[in-house]
Design a protein around this motif. Structure first.
Motif, PDB file in Angstrom:
ATOM      1  N   GLY A  71       0.801  -1.217   0.000  1.00 41.26           N
ATOM      2  CA  GLY A  71       0.000   0.000   0.000  1.00 41.26           C
ATOM      3  C   GLY A  71       0.836   1.270   0.000  1.00 41.26           C
ATOM      4  N   GLU A  72       1.910   1.274  -0.744  1.00 40.27           N
ATOM      5  CA  GLU A  72       2.768   2.461  -0.774  1.00 40.27           C
ATOM      6  C   GLU A  72       1.956   3.696  -1.159  1.00 40.27           C
ATOM      7  N   GLY A  73       2.060   4.739  -0.361  1.00 38.61           N
ATOM      8  CA  GLY A  73       1.326   5.977  -0.609  1.00 38.61           C
ATOM      9  C   GLY A  73      -0.132   5.946  -0.182  1.00 38.61           C
ATOM     10  N   ASP A  74      -0.596   4.836   0.407  1.00 40.92           N
ATOM     11  CA  ASP A  74      -2.009   4.663   0.756  1.00 40.92           C
ATOM     12  C   ASP A  74      -2.129   4.301   2.244  1.00 40.92           C
ATOM     13  N   ALA A  75      -2.428   5.289   3.067  1.00 41.55           N
ATOM     14  CA  ALA A  75      -2.495   5.078   4.516  1.00 41.55           C
ATOM     15  C   ALA A  75      -3.588   4.087   4.902  1.00 41.55           C
ATOM     16  N   TYR A  76      -4.706   4.118   4.190  1.00 36.03           N
ATOM     17  CA  TYR A  76      -5.802   3.184   4.466  1.00 36.03           C
ATOM     18  C   TYR A  76      -5.329   1.745   4.245  1.00 36.03           C
ATOM     19  N   VAL A 107       2.099   7.959  13.127  1.00 32.99           N
ATOM     20  CA  VAL A 107       1.741   8.394  11.782  1.00 32.99           C
ATOM     21  C   VAL A 107       2.725   9.476  11.316  1.00 32.99           C
ATOM     22  N   THR A 108       3.142   9.412  10.051  1.00 34.90           N
ATOM     23  CA  THR A 108       4.112  10.393   9.559  1.00 34.90           C
ATOM     24  C   THR A 108       3.477  11.702   9.091  1.00 34.90           C
ATOM     25  N   ASP A 109       2.213  11.677   8.699  1.00 35.51           N
ATOM     26  CA  ASP A 109       1.519  12.920   8.300  1.00 35.51           C
ATOM     27  C   ASP A 109       0.072  12.844   8.782  1.00 35.51           C
ATOM     28  N   ILE A 110      -0.150  13.241  10.018  1.00 35.38           N
ATOM     29  CA  ILE A 110      -1.465  13.096  10.646  1.00 35.38           C
ATOM     30  C   ILE A 110      -2.514  13.969   9.963  1.00 35.38           C
ATOM     31  N   ASP A 111      -2.132  15.163   9.518  1.00 36.90           N
ATOM     32  CA  ASP A 111      -3.098  16.049   8.853  1.00 36.90           C
ATOM     33  C   ASP A 111      -3.653  15.406   7.585  1.00 36.90           C
ATOM     34  N   ASP A 116      -8.185   8.444   6.815  1.00 41.79           N
ATOM     35  CA  ASP A 116      -8.046   7.121   6.192  1.00 41.79           C
ATOM     36  C   ASP A 116      -7.603   6.072   7.208  1.00 41.79           C
ATOM     37  N   ILE A 117      -6.678   6.453   8.077  1.00 42.24           N
ATOM     38  CA  ILE A 117      -6.210   5.543   9.128  1.00 42.24           C
ATOM     39  C   ILE A 117      -7.350   5.237  10.087  1.00 42.24           C
ATOM     40  N   GLY A 118      -8.061   6.273  10.510  1.00 44.47           N
ATOM     41  CA  GLY A 118      -9.185   6.092  11.424  1.00 44.47           C
ATOM     42  C   GLY A 118     -10.273   5.215  10.833  1.00 44.47           C
ATOM     43  N   ARG A 119     -10.547   5.373   9.541  1.00 41.26           N
ATOM     44  CA  ARG A 119     -11.577   4.551   8.879  1.00 41.26           C
ATOM     45  C   ARG A 119     -11.174   3.079   8.873  1.00 41.26           C
ATOM     46  N   ALA A 120      -9.924   2.808   8.528  1.00 37.10           N
ATOM     47  CA  ALA A 120      -9.457   1.412   8.508  1.00 37.10           C
ATOM     48  C   ALA A 120      -9.486   0.814   9.914  1.00 37.10           C
ATOM     49  N   HIS A 121      -9.078   1.591  10.900  1.00 35.69           N
ATOM     50  CA  HIS A 121      -9.073   1.144  12.301  1.00 35.69           C
ATOM     51  C   HIS A 121     -10.498   0.845  12.748  1.00 35.69           C
ATOM     52  N   MET A 134      -3.213   8.257  18.500  1.00 32.98           N
ATOM     53  CA  MET A 134      -2.650   8.486  17.172  1.00 32.98           C
ATOM     54  C   MET A 134      -1.752   9.707  17.309  1.00 32.98           C
ATOM     55  N   VAL A 135      -0.457   9.500  17.099  1.00 35.87           N
ATOM     56  CA  VAL A 135       0.493  10.592  17.230  1.00 35.87           C
ATOM     57  C   VAL A 135       1.348  10.703  15.977  1.00 35.87           C
ATOM     58  N   GLN A 136       1.736  11.912  15.675  1.00 35.82           N
ATOM     59  CA  GLN A 136       2.604  12.121  14.524  1.00 35.82           C
ATOM     60  C   GLN A 136       4.055  11.958  14.951  1.00 35.82           C
ATOM     61  N   VAL A 137       4.827  11.277  14.097  1.00 34.09           N
ATOM     62  CA  VAL A 137       6.258  11.110  14.312  1.00 34.09           C
ATOM     63  C   VAL A 137       7.001  11.704  13.122  1.00 34.09           C
ATOM     64  N   ALA A 138       8.262  12.028  13.309  1.00 39.25           N
ATOM     65  CA  ALA A 138       9.048  12.644  12.239  1.00 39.25           C
ATOM     66  C   ALA A 138       9.213  11.703  11.044  1.00 39.25           C
TER      67      ALA A 138
END
Length: 158
Positions: A71-76, A107-111, A116-121, A134-138
């Motif tokens: 799923g490269e490029g696809d957070a879901y 998550v690398t880009d929470i904004d 998409d992440i929340g929907r899959a979860h 859910m926290v953003q990391v560098a």
């Protein structure tokens, strides 16, 4: 009054026993470690899953299968694959997704990706929702990875 005092003393003794025995029982629980065979486990020195008594903990999991990011490029898609892998990891310790009580999502880009992440979860857990963060990391270990998830479960032990 005497019966009440005796009852209170009994309750105090029980509370002391619980305060002493519960941590002791946890400390004596058999610790089991399970691996998935990923090369990173021996290189970094971790287990995919560790269980101790009723508690089962799954290490940070990403959407990498046989060295390829799914799923490269696809957070879901990455989130769905990660949760499937966590479910399979739990099975190693005789636990299931219904036993999960907490997830931690890095998550690398929470904004951009939180919905998409929340929907899959949400789809994965349905009504058996764990607590979560859910926290953003560098960044994660591979720039193509958008999310990593850890999970904690409490399984029934007979």
């Amino acid at each position: 009054a005497r019966a009440s005092a005796e009852k209170q003393a009994t309750m105090m003794r029980e509370m002391v026993l619980i305060a002493v025995l519960v941590p002791l029982a946890s400390a004596l629980a058999k610790v089991e470690r399970f691996g998935s065979g990923a090369k990173w486990e021996s290189m970094v020195g971790y287990s995919r899953v560790v269980s101790a008594g009723e508690v089962v903990v799954v290490a940070g999991t990403t959407a990498v299968d046989e060295g390829k990011v799914i799923g490269e490029g696809d957070a879901y898609a990455q989130t769905k694959r990660i949760l499937e892998k966590i479910e399979a990891a739990l099975a190693l310790a005789s636990a299931s997704k219904r036993d999960i009580v907490r997830t931690r999502m890095f998550v690398t880009d929470i904004d951009r990706d939180w919905q998409d992440i929340g929907r899959a979860h949400s789809e994965f857990f349905g009504d058996d929702r764990p607590v979560t963060s859910m926290v953003q990391v560098a960044k994660l270990i591979d720039p193509a990875l958008l999310i990593e998830i850890e999970a904690d479960a409490v399984r029934p032990v007979s």
